[in-house]
Design an enzyme around this catalytic site. Sequence first.
Site, PDB file in Angstrom:
ATOM      1  N   ASP A   1       3.999  -3.844  -5.985  1.00 48.57           N
ATOM      2  CA  ASP A   1       3.476  -3.642  -4.646  1.00 48.57           C
ATOM      3  C   ASP A   1       3.519  -2.124  -4.405  1.00 48.57           C
ATOM      4  O   ASP A   1       4.180  -1.388  -5.143  1.00 48.57           O
ATOM      5  CB  ASP A   1       4.364  -4.390  -3.640  1.00 48.57           C
TER       6      ASP A   1
ATOM      7  N   ASP B   1       3.215  -0.258  -0.747  1.00 45.50           N
ATOM      8  CA  ASP B   1       3.867   0.178   0.491  1.00 45.50           C
ATOM      9  C   ASP B   1       5.292  -0.378   0.577  1.00 45.50           C
ATOM     10  O   ASP B   1       5.482  -1.592   0.607  1.00 45.50           O
ATOM     11  CB  ASP B   1       3.060  -0.321   1.699  1.00 45.50           C
TER      12      ASP B   1
HETATM   13  C1  BG6 Z   1       0.369  -3.662   2.890  1.00 44.11           C
HETATM   14  C2  BG6 Z   1       1.342  -3.226   3.952  1.00 44.11           C
HETATM   15  O1  BG6 Z   1       0.720  -3.090   1.677  1.00 44.11           O
HETATM   16  O2  BG6 Z   1      -0.952  -3.249   3.243  1.00 44.11           O
HETATM   17  C3  BG6 Z   1       0.913  -3.720   5.316  1.00 44.11           C
HETATM   18  O3  BG6 Z   1       2.620  -3.769   3.632  1.00 44.11           O
HETATM   19  C4  BG6 Z   1      -0.518  -3.264   5.584  1.00 44.11           C
HETATM   20  O4  BG6 Z   1       1.784  -3.205   6.285  1.00 44.11           O
HETATM   21  C5  BG6 Z   1      -1.435  -3.755   4.477  1.00 44.11           C
HETATM   22  O5  BG6 Z   1      -0.970  -3.788   6.838  1.00 44.11           O
HETATM   23  C6  BG6 Z   1      -2.882  -3.329   4.685  1.00 44.11           C
HETATM   24  O6  BG6 Z   1      -2.967  -1.933   4.595  1.00 44.11           O
HETATM   25  P1  BG6 Z   1      -4.244  -1.081   4.983  1.00 44.11           P
HETATM   26  O7  BG6 Z   1      -3.930   0.285   4.414  1.00 44.11           O
HETATM   27  O8  BG6 Z   1      -5.422  -1.714   4.293  1.00 44.11           O
HETATM   28  O9  BG6 Z   1      -4.377  -1.111   6.451  1.00 44.11           O
HETATM   29 MG    MG Z   2       5.111  -3.651   0.552  1.00 43.02          MG
END
Ligand code: BG6
Ligand code: MG
Length: 219
Positions: free
Chosen positions: A8, A10
């Site tokens: 993963d 984030d």
């Molecule tokens: C995930 C995060 O990796 O990505 C979430 O944990 C986030 O918090 C999701 O909402 C979508 O991310 P993005 O950058 O497409 O808005």
């Molecule tokens: Mg994550």
Amino acid sequence: MIKGFIFDLDGVITDTAELHFAAWKELSDAMGWQFDRELNDSLRGISRMDSIKAIMDHNKVDLEPGQVGELAERKNKIYVDSLEGMTEQDYLPGARELLTHLRNEGFAVALGSSSKNAVKVLQRLNAIRYFDFIGDGNTVAKSKPAPDIFLYAAQQLKLPADQCLVIEDAEKGIDAARAGGFHCVGIGPEERVGHADLRFDSMGEATLFEVKSHFKDLF
Ligand code: BG6
Ligand code: MG
């Protein structure tokens, strides 16, 4: 045997979980919505649109789909702006070391993120080079807790799920890994990722040595 790792992004490779929190908080404050860390934690791993729907449900707010899309876009702008200052120094401690170690030992490595900004973040970290395949929020239709992103990434690595180990900080991410038949490592507190096969409080503890010691029969 474990031959591949699916990361993963984030909250695992870098602390963007904190930037997502700040961006949702700014939007929620502007809208007069309640938003706290507990609610934010429940959003880890899920898509942007699923996240805003969950925040609205929590606040018992109902808006036209077009408006919801605009607000999600507004949050994204705040989030993307906050990535401006990100550099190669912004890996979570231990993350770059683990990625390097895995490459040196010849493991296949993929990204399995729900974020549509994943490539941007990896570029900022100069981390593209660690991955054989990058799966992001544009890769599959159903986001975590559906296993689709991990299954797709494993397929790209040409490995069955049970030969891959997923590393995740999100409750829904561990749900996704388990639903897909993957071995999984959770990063974070017991309440969030205690249902992983193995859990560490932080990435710094998630060394290849520790992982191998736990999954002895699989290496
Ligand atoms: C995930 C995060 O990796 O990505 C979430 O944990 C986030 O918090 C999701 O909402 C979508 O991310 P993005 O950058 O497409 O808005
Ligand atoms: Mg994550």
